[in-house]
Design a protein around this motif. Structure first.
Motif, short mmCIF file in Angstrom:
data_model
loop_
_atom_site.label_atom_id
_atom_site.label_comp_id
_atom_site.label_asym_id
_atom_site.label_seq_id
_atom_site.Cartn_x
_atom_site.Cartn_y
_atom_site.Cartn_z
N TYR A 1 -12.34 -100.97 42.19
CA TYR A 1 -12.69 -99.58 42.35
C TYR A 1 -14.22 -99.42 42.76
O TYR A 1 -15.03 -100.34 41.88
CB TYR A 1 -12.58 -98.85 41.09
N VAL A 2 -14.74 -98.34 43.42
CA VAL A 2 -16.25 -98.05 43.37
C VAL A 2 -16.69 -97.74 41.99
O VAL A 2 -16.01 -96.99 41.35
CB VAL A 2 -16.29 -96.89 44.52
N CYS A 3 -17.89 -98.05 41.62
CA CYS A 3 -18.50 -97.54 40.37
C CYS A 3 -19.52 -96.53 40.92
O CYS A 3 -20.41 -96.61 41.41
CB CYS A 3 -19.22 -98.80 39.65
N ARG A 4 -19.23 -95.27 40.23
CA ARG A 4 -19.88 -93.94 40.71
C ARG A 4 -21.44 -94.27 39.85
O ARG A 4 -22.55 -93.94 40.55
CB ARG A 4 -19.55 -92.87 39.97
N GLN A 5 -21.53 -94.87 38.84
CA GLN A 5 -22.85 -95.14 38.08
C GLN A 5 -23.63 -96.14 38.98
O GLN A 5 -25.13 -95.79 38.95
CB GLN A 5 -22.58 -95.55 36.81
N LYS A 6 -23.06 -97.12 39.63
CA LYS A 6 -23.96 -98.09 40.37
C LYS A 6 -24.20 -97.28 41.59
O LYS A 6 -25.59 -97.65 42.34
CB LYS A 6 -23.17 -99.40 40.77
N LEU A 7 -23.52 -96.32 42.25
CA LEU A 7 -23.82 -95.75 43.36
C LEU A 7 -25.10 -94.91 43.22
O LEU A 7 -25.94 -94.44 44.04
CB LEU A 7 -22.60 -94.93 43.95
N GLU A 8 -25.21 -94.32 42.08
CA GLU A 8 -25.95 -93.34 41.58
C GLU A 8 -27.57 -94.36 40.99
O GLU A 8 -28.55 -93.56 40.50
CB GLU A 8 -25.84 -92.41 40.23
N GLY A 9 -27.52 -95.62 41.36
CA GLY A 9 -28.77 -96.48 40.81
C GLY A 9 -28.73 -96.78 39.57
O GLY A 9 -29.80 -97.20 38.92
#
Length: 686
Positions: free
Chosen positions: A127-135
């Motif tokens: 799954y995509v990690c939203r926290q990683k997308l946000e840096g």
């Protein structure tokens, strides 16, 4: 314990309800009722009612998905816990959720008291990690030789770097991933079309070890993985995979909701998948990468960690690949003990405080340290815990040849895996749950004991179980021929000239339409090259395109041949004349230098059994049956399975292996089989 199916018992209310629902489903989906499917559904319903574990061999064409989904759905209507379906692969998991269940529910929903809620659960890294997308996590690309595996598959080479420059291609993929992440409702990688390389996916995903956790992550409420698990907790039917089942059973982690019944599909894969999920690998490069990450993200001193790594490097330098029958030596154990202490100290020094509670870099660094600590402790206690340890080295992928070459100069890797998963499965899976295990190849002859033993269902304290074979709708003696090339020499290294001549003769007689299964990538490619020079038919070979594209072309072109290895042994479903000949180059015994298989064989022998028959021959029998099962996929199919390994007829264990195969009409007469193939080739157009 084992019973043949018969009209033997008075049907319970649950069984009657299940069969009525099955009849409705089959009629609604435009199919025909099958005796084996009815018997399987009835026995699954009975197992759910009684709580007794069930092993079901259901031949190709039985319709086993419906046969277990119907009783699971019926049970879920009254249960306060979800029911589970576990598959061997993510692909089958997706097929059940995306195709089988929607079609089934559409036909039976009017007969159900309420709608059925279905959920899909995969590992966090899918799954995509939203926290990683946000840096929230550092963007790290470890240097060559230091790629730190935390559960993701890093064995596949990535070619994106050679297509327009490494930064541009990777950048394009990441940009597309970010755009998709804003639109997707699931964040599931399998829903991204077209897909991206593993390298790109790692830029937007985290493993379970890297994850900050629901208590610390500021975006936990929006986390795709957490949302999937929340949906699973409220679902009636949860579809997952064997790796997740293994983590739940072995680690006791709450990666799956509490469940009372689980159906394990493709259960012949369960032992290997579970073993793979709980195996570990330690390298000096991993330790140095962890030390570098800890110094960068936690500002601690890592001198002791690097010193321990350097000492371990000297202790394992030059060691040969292979099994360590007596475990690591004293010097190596002393080095691991020092590394454990240094890692434990680094973890203590890098503890999170209130000021950096959501620091992704710190979490990543500590995850690496925790993995090393866990591996050190496992390796130090390997003898007491009956775990197997061996050395290996990474291979170099040769893009010109298309296969990996062992690199004897590469640094040594220390591997560890459980000698047996039986005891842990007995405790973590079979205790407290009703388990139904099913596959087209679960028994050898009429014996389920080989499969049951590897899963913990044999021996003192084992739970009770029943094994049934519901047969197949196919008339194998009339639809298929098993030809063993008894006159060929015993296989040696590589493919013999005589075997290539035999392969040419068979394909020429059939006019193509051959699925040729080989024990190695090199053998498949060499045979494909040879046949292209000798025959006027199109030869496709695994690795030349995507698997889906190759199989589609093979199915669409009746005279085309497809050559490949193990993924084709189990992953091809091509009914009709396009697959009228299946060729198997040799009996698929495990490699003689396979450390885990060797250790298991020795353990059986030490306890008074026959290690070869219990491990190697059983392994080969199941895989041989899977390969032969590619031939007959519908009631109209006809063809030949040709085995170019004379040992299937000449060796004493040949009868044991043949007992696992469908009951084809058998011959060793070359002229007879040529005549059969010529008639099949002539009749393909009709």
């Amino acid at each position: 314990m084992v019973e043949k199916v018969a009209a033997d018992a008075v049907e319970s209310v649950g069984e009657k309800a299940t069969l009525e629902l099955l009849d409705r489903a089959v009629a609604g989906m435009g199919g025909q009722s099958r005796a084996g499917q009815h018997e399987m559904a009835k026995h699954v319903a009975r197992a759910i009612e009684t709580g007794e574990h069930l092993l079901v061999q259901a031949g190709t064409g039985t319709g086993k998905s419906l046969a277990y989904l119907i009783p699971l759905i019926a049970h879920s209507m009254d249960s306060n816990k979800p029911t589970l379906v576990s598959t061997a692969t993510l692909a089958l998991q997706t097929q059940i959720v995306g195709r089988d269940l929607p079609r089934l529910l559409e036909s039976i929903n009017p007969a159900l008291e309420r709608p059925v809620n279905v959920a899909l659960v995969k590992g966090r890294a899918n799954y995509v990690c939203r926290q990683k997308l946000e840096g929230g996590f550092p963007s790290e690309e470890p240097s060559e030789g230091q790629l730190f595996s935390l559960g993701e598959d890093t064995s596949v080479p990535h070619f994106a770097a050679s297509m327009g420059g490494p930064q541009s291609q990777l950048g394009k993929e990441v940009v597309r991933l970010r755009e998709w992440a804003e639109k997707t409702s699931t964040g599931d990688r399998d829903e991204l079309m077209p897909g991206v390389t593993d390298r790109a996916w790692r830029q937007v995903s985290v493993t379970s070890m890297e994850c900050l956790g629901a208590q610390k992550c500021p975006l936990a409420e929006e986390c795709f993985s957490e949302l999937a698990r929340s949906r699973a907790a409220e679902a009636d039917v949860v579809v997952t995979n064997h790796a997740m089942l293994a983590v739940s059973a072995f680690e006791g982690l709450a990666v799956l909701p509490e469940y009372d019944v689980v159906v394990v599909d493709e259960a012949h894969e369960l032992q290997d998948r579970v073993t793979g999920a709980v195996s570990g690998q330690l390298s000096v490069a991993m330790v140095h990468a962890a030390a570098s990450s800890a110094r960068k993200h936690t500002a601690i001193t890592v001198d002791a960690l690097n010193a321990a790594a350097d000492r371990l490097d000297m202790a394992i330098a030059g060691v040969p690949n292979g099994l360590l029958p007596n475990g690591l030596n004293d010097e190596q154990l002393d080095c691991l003990d020092q590394l454990r202490d240094a890692t434990r100290a680094a973890l203590s020094d890098s503890k999170t405080d209130s000021s950096n509670a959501v620091d992704g870099g710190r979490q990543l660094a500590r995850s690496r340290l925790m993995l090393i600590l866990e591996l050190c402790e496992r390796m130090l206690a390997a003898k007491e815990n009956r775990e197997v340890v061996w050395f290996s080295r990474n291979s170099n992928f040769d893009p010109q040849q298309g296969y990996s070459q062992p690199d004897e100069t590469a640094p040594a890797l220390i591997n560890i895996a459980p000698l047996s998963v039986a005891g842990r499965l007995r405790e973590g899976l079979f205790a407290g749950h009703t388990v139904v295990l099913t596959s087209a190849t679960l028994a050898i002859g009429s014996a389920f004991e080989p499969a049951a033993g590897g899963l913990g269902l044999i021996g003192d304290g084992a739970p009770s179980w029943t094994g049934i074979d519901v047969g197949s709708p196919f008339d194998y003696p009339k639809q298929g021929v098993l030809y063993v090339a008894k006159h060929l020499p015993k296989p040696g290294r590589g493919t013999s000239p005589e075997a290539l001549d035999e392969l040419e003769d068979l394909i020429r007689a059939s006019g193509g339409g051959a699925l040729c299964l080989f024990s190695s990538r090199r053998a498949a490619e060499e045979a494909a090259d040879a046949m292209r020079l000798r025959l006027d038919v199109d030869i496709l070979c695994q690795g030349e395109s995507t698997m889906a594209a190759l199989v589609k072309q093979f199915a669409d072109e009746p005279d085309t041949c497809l050559f490949g290895t193990m993924s084709l042994w189990q992953g091809v479903d091509v009914p009709g004349g396009s697959c009228r000949l299946v060729v198997i180059d040799r009996i698929p015994f495990p490699r003689p230098d396979d450390p885990l298989m060797t250790a298991r064989s020795r353990a059986v022998a030490q306890s008074g059994g026959n290690g070869f028959m219990a491990v190697s021959a059983t392994h080969a029998a199941i895989r041989l049956a899977q390969g032969a099962g590619r031939l007959i996929r519908s009631t109209g199919d006809k063809g030949v399975v040709a085995v170019l390994d004379s040992r299937l007829s000449t060796e004493r264990y040949g009868g044991f292996l043949r007992a696992a195969l469908p009951p084809f009409w058998a011959t060793t007469d070359r002229k007879v089989v040529r005549g059969v193939l010529e008639r099949l080739g002539s009749a393909k157009a009709s």
